[in-house]
Design a protein around this motif. Structure first.
Motif, PDB file in Angstrom:
ATOM      1  N   GLY A   1     -33.654 -74.151 -66.058  1.00  0.00           N
ATOM      2  CA  GLY A   1     -34.000 -74.162 -64.642  1.00  0.00           C
ATOM      3  C   GLY A   1     -34.306 -75.540 -64.080  1.00  0.00           C
ATOM      4  N   CYS A   2     -34.285 -76.559 -64.914  1.00  0.00           N
ATOM      5  CA  CYS A   2     -34.546 -77.921 -64.444  1.00  0.00           C
ATOM      6  C   CYS A   2     -33.226 -78.494 -63.932  1.00  0.00           C
ATOM      7  CB  CYS A   2     -35.121 -78.785 -65.567  1.00  0.00           C
ATOM      8  SG  CYS A   2     -35.686 -80.409 -65.017  1.00  0.00           S
ATOM      9  N   ILE A   3     -33.061 -78.436 -62.609  1.00  0.00           N
ATOM     10  CA  ILE A   3     -31.818 -78.847 -61.957  1.00  0.00           C
ATOM     11  C   ILE A   3     -32.176 -79.721 -60.750  1.00  0.00           C
ATOM     12  CG2 ILE A   3     -29.758 -78.024 -60.740  1.00  0.00           C
ATOM     13  CD1 ILE A   3     -30.181 -75.341 -62.237  1.00  0.00           C
ATOM     14  N   THR A   4     -31.392 -80.772 -60.544  1.00  0.00           N
ATOM     15  CA  THR A   4     -31.606 -81.625 -59.382  1.00  0.00           C
ATOM     16  C   THR A   4     -30.270 -82.171 -58.914  1.00  0.00           C
ATOM     17  OG1 THR A   4     -32.997 -83.403 -58.483  1.00  0.00           O
ATOM     18  CG2 THR A   4     -32.114 -83.731 -60.708  1.00  0.00           C
ATOM     19  N   TYR A   5     -30.303 -83.067 -57.944  1.00  0.00           N
ATOM     20  CA  TYR A   5     -29.086 -83.567 -57.312  1.00  0.00           C
ATOM     21  C   TYR A   5     -29.307 -85.008 -56.862  1.00  0.00           C
ATOM     22  CZ  TYR A   5     -25.432 -84.113 -53.791  1.00  0.00           C
ATOM     23  OH  TYR A   5     -24.370 -84.570 -53.073  1.00  0.00           O
ATOM     24  N   GLY A   6     -28.237 -85.793 -56.885  1.00  0.00           N
ATOM     25  CA  GLY A   6     -28.284 -87.148 -56.352  1.00  0.00           C
ATOM     26  C   GLY A   6     -26.971 -87.501 -55.685  1.00  0.00           C
ATOM     27  N   GLN A   7     -27.026 -88.372 -54.691  1.00  0.00           N
ATOM     28  CA  GLN A   7     -25.823 -88.789 -53.963  1.00  0.00           C
ATOM     29  C   GLN A   7     -24.877 -89.622 -54.834  1.00  0.00           C
ATOM     30  OE1 GLN A   7     -24.739 -87.972 -50.943  1.00  0.00           O
ATOM     31  NE2 GLN A   7     -26.498 -86.672 -50.533  1.00  0.00           N
ATOM     32  N   ASP A   8     -25.445 -90.382 -55.790  1.00  0.00           N
ATOM     33  CA  ASP A   8     -24.638 -91.171 -56.718  1.00  0.00           C
ATOM     34  C   ASP A   8     -25.273 -91.073 -58.104  1.00  0.00           C
ATOM     35  OD1 ASP A   8     -26.795 -93.085 -56.839  1.00  0.00           O
ATOM     36  OD2 ASP A   8     -25.982 -94.076 -55.064  1.00  0.00           O
ATOM     37  N   VAL A   9     -24.647 -91.662 -59.097  1.00  0.00           N
ATOM     38  CA  VAL A   9     -25.126 -91.541 -60.473  1.00  0.00           C
ATOM     39  C   VAL A   9     -26.545 -92.075 -60.617  1.00  0.00           C
ATOM     40  CG1 VAL A   9     -24.754 -92.281 -62.862  1.00  0.00           C
ATOM     41  CG2 VAL A   9     -22.815 -91.538 -61.491  1.00  0.00           C
ATOM     42  N   ASP A  10     -26.816 -93.242 -60.057  1.00  0.00           N
ATOM     43  CA  ASP A  10     -28.148 -93.832 -60.186  1.00  0.00           C
ATOM     44  C   ASP A  10     -29.225 -92.933 -59.580  1.00  0.00           C
ATOM     45  OD1 ASP A  10     -27.212 -96.067 -61.538  1.00  0.00           O
ATOM     46  OD2 ASP A  10     -27.003 -97.259 -59.712  1.00  0.00           O
ATOM     47  N   GLU A  11     -28.952 -92.406 -58.384  1.00  0.00           N
ATOM     48  CA  GLU A  11     -29.921 -91.520 -57.744  1.00  0.00           C
ATOM     49  C   GLU A  11     -30.072 -90.232 -58.548  1.00  0.00           C
ATOM     50  OE1 GLU A  11     -31.058 -89.729 -53.398  1.00  0.00           O
ATOM     51  OE2 GLU A  11     -28.936 -89.721 -53.931  1.00  0.00           O
TER      52      GLU A  11
END
Length: 61
Positions: free
Chosen positions: A25-35
């Protein structure tokens, strides 16, 4: 300190979804790889804090 593998999935509409297989359940998102990596670190920290607060065991990778 804990070390976890993360999986980055490039989304068709842009950005990256990140999952942590050892932490269900540990899921997240970023606009680019670094984020995405930065967001994953934050999500892992929050997840572990929540486990500690509940007195649950912390999974090892």
């Amino acid at each position: 300190m804990y070390t976890y593998k993360i999986l980055l999935h490039k989304e068709v509409e842009g950005g990256y979804t990140v999952t942590v297989p050892a932490l269900p359940g540990c899921i997240t998102y970023g606009q680019d790889v670094d984020e995405a990596i930065s967001m994953a670190k934050e999500a892992i920290e929050i997840y572990i804090e929540e486990l500690k607060d509940r007195g649950e065991s912390i999974p090892v990778n």
